[in-house]
Design a protein around this motif. Structure first.
Motif, PDB file in Angstrom:
ATOM      1  N   GLN A 193       0.790  -1.148  -0.012  1.00  0.00           N
ATOM      2  CA  GLN A 193       0.036   0.005  -0.138  1.00  0.00           C
ATOM      3  C   GLN A 193       0.787   1.250  -0.050  1.00  0.00           C
ATOM      4  O   GLN A 193       1.721   1.249   1.077  1.00  0.00           O
ATOM      5  N   CYS A 194       0.619   2.066  -0.883  1.00  0.00           N
ATOM      6  CA  CYS A 194       1.680   3.496  -1.006  1.00  0.00           C
ATOM      7  C   CYS A 194       0.833   4.409  -1.276  1.00  0.00           C
ATOM      8  O   CYS A 194      -0.181   4.645  -1.759  1.00  0.00           O
ATOM      9  N   VAL A 195       1.557   5.846  -0.803  1.00  0.00           N
ATOM     10  CA  VAL A 195       1.133   7.020  -1.260  1.00  0.00           C
ATOM     11  C   VAL A 195       2.126   7.497  -1.706  1.00  0.00           C
ATOM     12  O   VAL A 195       3.592   7.526  -1.164  1.00  0.00           O
ATOM     13  N   LYS A 225       0.646  15.289  -2.127  1.00  0.00           N
ATOM     14  CA  LYS A 225       0.069  13.891  -2.342  1.00  0.00           C
ATOM     15  C   LYS A 225      -0.505  14.094  -3.704  1.00  0.00           C
ATOM     16  O   LYS A 225      -1.093  15.035  -4.071  1.00  0.00           O
ATOM     17  N   GLU A 240      -2.455   7.629  -4.621  1.00  0.00           N
ATOM     18  CA  GLU A 240      -2.074   6.397  -3.986  1.00  0.00           C
ATOM     19  C   GLU A 240      -2.592   5.060  -4.562  1.00  0.00           C
ATOM     20  O   GLU A 240      -3.223   5.313  -5.480  1.00  0.00           O
ATOM     21  N   SER A 271      -3.054   0.551  -3.994  1.00  0.00           N
ATOM     22  CA  SER A 271      -3.164  -0.507  -3.112  1.00  0.00           C
ATOM     23  C   SER A 271      -2.876  -1.846  -4.322  1.00  0.00           C
ATOM     24  O   SER A 271      -3.825  -1.856  -4.982  1.00  0.00           O
TER      25      SER A 271
END
Length: 616
Positions: A137-139, A146, A149, A151
């Protein structure tokens, strides 16, 4: 004089930068390595164009190389100002080639940071940031903001980062990773926090190429060719972002420099006639070239190159009423290896592109015509190598949420009936999302002839629904719903696992509606001193002490396997291509430096499988 001075300064800057990268990074010591690990260039690892099915050659920039990394507590939301060191992208932090070799787990976050000098050829255009794969899971942050994101540990994804770019060349990119491995419900494949037996070291973070791409405002985002050899045509489905009214799509097919077909259409699907097509097969892996353009007012707005193959995978009954798996309308016995795609230096990531292709090349030289890609998804270039080399592929969905075995509506297996696991809403959502994304990403590759949603009941749930969804999504391929048993009367295949000797499902397991295959067998083990992951604790399903012993046993397996083909067996998968960690069942050692049996002898031994009599 000024020009000469500038050249010297640039040379010294480049040299010092490369020197610095080489002095900062070195592989973690203590484990075996492949020969290719020594060829890894920390200044430019895995430099090849990462997406062979959709190519814009001059509009991209690799971001592979040394990044800063930090490990923090889960409550840290802002990008850490302090670095714990340097990590070589795209090798997972647990791997030796990352230069770190540290486990993360469910109680920590992994952060990446890099300052990128945006290439001048990419400036003043829309910029996409691509990740081949990030587990889990990444942002993503660009210049502190931001940007998006994702997953999913096995599927590629892209972000339009244009709104977040600042003036000038330098751009800051940061990535925050959370990966609980087998403490979470997500698909993980063979990873575990406690490696043992058939379960291996965790893979956390970036493990495939990271890159930038410049595209116009209206751009081609996907090309999926679907061949039909019976009607001598290929349907090409094109995805275009920000398409305008009046835009045309031109699609041309080529055999070398010869134009085969051309279509210009307003919609995003076209059928091209391919007269007297050259059919793709393991013995003749012919690929046609594709060029796809978006035309606006007579001018090319965007153009990509791709390729396709004219091949067909199907099923039909033979003269005995047994369902057979057909390639290009002919029965071809498919014999392959269980290929897990692990590397001692890079874990999920091969050290170089030559290494990535090596296993496929050697598998074919040993006389196999198929690979079952087991519980893992490879980078796009792996499938491209299978396409160009002529290797059939069965693609597994990586397993997850295996334990505990909580069966839906039943306390346990009753009278041999199949069982579905009761999974949480989050677990189901994670599986469905990633399986769809994986299929979308891999759909263009002609080498893939079968989808395998579940393996050995590991996390198997709503089998009939998932299988039917998979079949509807891709009617052009076969679906092996449950490799290794726990059969439901769905899909195209009944798949048995049996160790070490070959066997086959009962011909009447589903009446006469399914192809019969042996999804795993063999597993003959032979640890080779100096080429094992651990000095002790190595194992195989049946272990031997000498090459002579394992060769004789293998010959017996093939003799017995040949006898099953006339009885209805259409395919078999031998475990496995290489050793993986303490599992020494490979035809090659984990470091790929030793073969357990001679390559030329294996090819000769396997010939009888393709000559076995079958009533047509």
């Amino acid at each position: 004089m000024l020009k000469r001075t500038v050249q010297i300064v640039l040379f010294l800057y480049f040299y010092s930068n490369v020197f610095a990268q080489n002095t900062v990074w070195k592989p973690v010591q203590g484990k075996i390595m492949s020969t290719w690990a020594e060829q890894v260039d920390p200044a430019n690892p895995l430099p090849e164009y990462p997406r062979p099915q959709l190519v814009r050659e001059n509009n991209w920039q690799s971001l592979n190389g040394l990044w800063d990394y930090s490990l923090t507590n889960l409550d840290v939301e802002s990008i850490p100002s302090k670095s714990d060191g340097r990590i070589l992208v795209p090798f997972a932090i647990e791997s030796a080639l990352s230069g770190v070799g540290e486990t993360v787990g469910k109680d920590k976050l992994l952060w990446y940071k890099s300052s990128v000098n945006l290439s001048s050829k990419l400036r003043n255009k829309k910029i996409l940031l691509h990740f081949g794969a990030v587990d889990w899971q990444c942002v993503v942050f660009v210049n502190g903001k931001k940007a998006g994101e994702h997953s999913g540990g096995f599927d590629p994804f892209s972000l339009d980062i244009t709104p977040f770019l600042r003036k000038g060349h330098k751009q800051d990119i940061a990535v925050r990773i959370f990966d609980p491995t087998d403490d979470g419900p997500q698909p993980i494949g063979k990873q575990t926090k406690k490696p043992r037996g058939i379960w291996y070291t965790p893979v956390t973070g970036i493990w495939q190429t990271v890159w930038l791409e410049a595209v116009p405002e209206t751009f081609i985002s996907g090309v999926v060719p679907v061949p039909d050899i019976d009607r001598e045509l290929v349907t090409v489905n094109v995805s275009v972002m920000n398409k305008r009214q009046g835009d045309k799509i031109r699609i041309t097919a080529w055999n070398g420099s010869n134009l085969v077909a051309e279509e210009i259409r307003s919609d995003e699907a076209a059928q091209l006639t391919v007269k007297n097509p050259e059919l793709w097969s393991p013995s003749s892996p012919f690929l046609y070239e594709l060029k796809v353009s978006v035309i606006r007012n007579g001018k090319v707005v965007d153009q990509v190159s791709s390729y396709f193959a004219m091949r067909k995978i199907s099923m039909a009954k033979d003269a005995s009423g047994i369902q057979r798996m057909l390639l290009n309308n002919q029965f071809v016995f498919q014999y392959g290896t269980l290929d897990q795609g692990w590397w001692p230096g890079g874990l999920y990531t091969a050290p170089t592109d030559d290494a990535l292709a090596f296993d496929i090349v050697k598998t074919k030289e040993m006389g196999f015509n198929m690979i079952r890609k087991h519980i893992k998804v490879e980078p796009a270039r792996w499938y491209y190598h299978c396409d160009r080399l002529g290797m059939l592929v069965w693609q597994d969905m990586p397993s997850g949420d295996i334990y505990p075995f909580q069966w839906e509506n039943r306390p346990g297996q009753i009278s041999g009936k199949p069982l579905d696991k009761l999974r949480s809403e989050a677990s189901e959502k994670s599986y469905r999302l990633e399986w769809e994304n994986i299929m979308n990403a891999l759909m263009p590759y002609p080498s893939i002839v079968m989808w395998v949603p579940f393996n050995e009941a590991w996390g198997q749930f709503k089998t009939e629904e998932i299988t039917k969804w998979t079949m509807d999504k891709d009617p052009s391929r076969l679906v092996n719903s449950a490799s290794g048993g726990n059969y439901f009367p769905v899909g195209h295949v009944a798949d048995l696992h049996n160790y070490p000797d070959p066997a086959m499902p009962a011909p009447t397991v589903f009446g006469d509606k399914h192809i019969l295959v042996l999804g795993e067998f063999g597993g003959l083990g032979l640890p080779i001193e100096g080429h094992t992951w651990m000095e002790k604790g190595n194992w195989g399903y049946q272990s031997f002490k000498t090459r002579e012993e394992i060769l004789e046993r293998y010959k017996k397996l093939i003799t017995d396997l040949k006898g099953l083909i006339p009885l209805g067996l259409s395919a078999a998968v031998y475990t496995q291509t290489t050793d993986v960690e303490i599992e020494t069942n490979g035809l090659m050692t984990y470091d790929r430096k030793e073969f357990k049996m001679p390559v030329d002898q294996l090819k000769e031994i396997h010939k009888v499988l393709y000559e076995a009599p079958v009533q047509r």
